[in-house]
Scaffold this motif. Structure first.
Motif, PDB file in Angstrom:
ATOM      1  N   CYS A   1      36.166   4.556  13.421  1.00 19.06           N
ATOM      2  CA  CYS A   1      34.911   4.645  14.176  1.00 19.06           C
ATOM      3  C   CYS A   1      35.180   5.377  15.488  1.00 19.06           C
TER       4      CYS A   1
ATOM      5  N   HIS B   1      37.096  -2.313  13.010  1.00 19.94           N
ATOM      6  CA  HIS B   1      35.999  -3.289  13.025  1.00 19.94           C
ATOM      7  C   HIS B   1      34.977  -2.971  11.932  1.00 19.94           C
TER       8      HIS B   1
ATOM      9  N   CYS C   1      29.370  -1.293  10.356  1.00 17.51           N
ATOM     10  CA  CYS C   1      29.202  -0.660  11.677  1.00 17.51           C
ATOM     11  C   CYS C   1      28.174   0.462  11.633  1.00 17.51           C
TER      12      CYS C   1
HETATM   13 ZN   LIG Z   1      32.306   1.205  14.439  1.00 19.43          ZN
END
Ligand SMILES: [Zn+2]
Ligand SMILES: [Zn+2]
Length: 339
Positions: free
Chosen positions: A37, A60, A146
């Motif tokens: 990310c 994450h 996410c």
């Molecule tokens: Zn992320």
């Protein structure tokens, strides 16, 4: 187990860690996909001095299979395919009870302060394990944790419809997920990104136009594309001063924008830009945990081609190359995968 660590100065290493053991209410999930990310890069780019003594595993965007149950866990079973919710909350404050786990004062994020998903095993709470429908891949599960979740909750705030022209600043994974969701909701979508590979990805995923802010006056171009009025809606994912100003300045009178890109920390906007034009500007942050099932249903019902934005797949051992490549910005989604 093996896990990734960032020693600083744009380096990633794979090290051995002890296997986690689940306590009461906890589970251990064997990772099958973990997404890289843009927010990982904030940690990756810190100096060695800033990272000194920090061996927290990043990642994450976890998805995998439940492997071990702690005492008292009866809501998930060993073998369940899951996407893992983005934060561990306390489970009992008013925000956790309402499903807004991202507002919990005691929230703990994977990658800091607790170990994250760029490892063979992840320790989490049973309540964070969200069922991954059989038709969806683990790559889907990682995206839902996410990028796709952030994009979906933002598009709901904007209430995109077939009457809207939406401009999306930044065509990284969150911007591209926003594009797919907004197109499925019926909107006309214009992407903005200075990186040619990302504009090409956006056009391939159905963007109605893709603008290069280095070559084009984006605000003028958007007025040309909207009969001189400006865009109805804007989604700011770049976190840049130019993107934040563009998202405000390109809107029509009474338009709406959602901001999700953290980046510049200094003030970039002046209220004079939006008072008279009566704009609605909103922040958005991850996705409430209760919205996950709606996201899964939306992806299935619209056959959302989320996997098409995954341009590179690496094993955990290849994490150093994966981060080197992702740091250069010319990719779509990059994921770590396990066989
Ligand atoms: Zn992320
Ligand atoms: Zn809480």
């Amino acid at each position: 187990m093996r896990g990734v660590v960032f020693p600083g100065d744009r380096r990633a290493e794979v090290r051995d860690y002890p296997d986690p053991a689940p306590g009461p209410g906890e589970v251990v999930v064997r990772m099958k996909a973990s997404g890289l990310c843009g927010s990982d890069l904030h940690l990756y780019r810190q100096t060695a001095a800033q990272r000194a003594g920090n061996d927290t595993i990043p990642g994450h965007e976890p998805s995998g299979v439940v492997e071990m149950l702690g005492a008292g866990v009866d809501t998930v079973r060993v073998g369940d395919r899951v996407s893992v919710y983005h934060y561990r909350g306390c489970g009992h404050c008013k925000h956790c009870r309402a499903g807004n786990v991202m507002w919990c004062a005691e929230r703990r994020g994977y990658g800091g302060p607790i170990h994250g998903a760029d490892a063979d095993l992840l320790l989490t709470d049973a309540r964070n394990c969200l069922p991954l429908p059989g038709e969806l891949s683990f790559a889907h599960g990682a995206l839902m944790a996410c990028a796709a979740g952030t994009a979906f909750s933002s598009m709901r705030k904007l209430r995109v419809s077939g009457e809207d022209t939406l401009v999306i600043f930044g065509q990284g994974p969150v911007g591209l997920c926003g594009l797919l969701v907004a197109k499925a909701m019926g909107g006309r979508v214009i992407g903005v990104d200075p990186i040619p590979e990302r504009r090409a990805l956006a056009l391939g995923l159905g963007a109605d136009a893709a603008l290069d802010p280095a070559e084009t006056d984006v605000v003028a171009a958007l007025h040309d594309l909207t009969h001189g009025e400006g865009a109805d809606l804007a989604f700011e994912t770049s976190g840049s001063a130019a993107g934040q100003n563009g998202a405000v300045d390109c809107l029509r009178l009474g338009g709406k924008a959602v901001f999700v890109g953290f980046g510049v920390r200094q003030k970039t906007l002046n209220p004079a830009q939006f008072i008279g034009r009566q704009l609605t500007l909103m922040g958005s942050f991850v996705i409430p945990i209760y919205m996950y099932d709606d996201l899964a249903r939306f992806i299935l019902d619209h056959n959302l081609p989320l996997e098409e934005m995954v341009t590179h797949r690496f094993s955990l051992e290849e994490a150093p190359q994966a981060f080197t490549l992702f740091d250069q910005g010319a990719t779509g989604k990059v994921i770590l995968e396990w066989a």
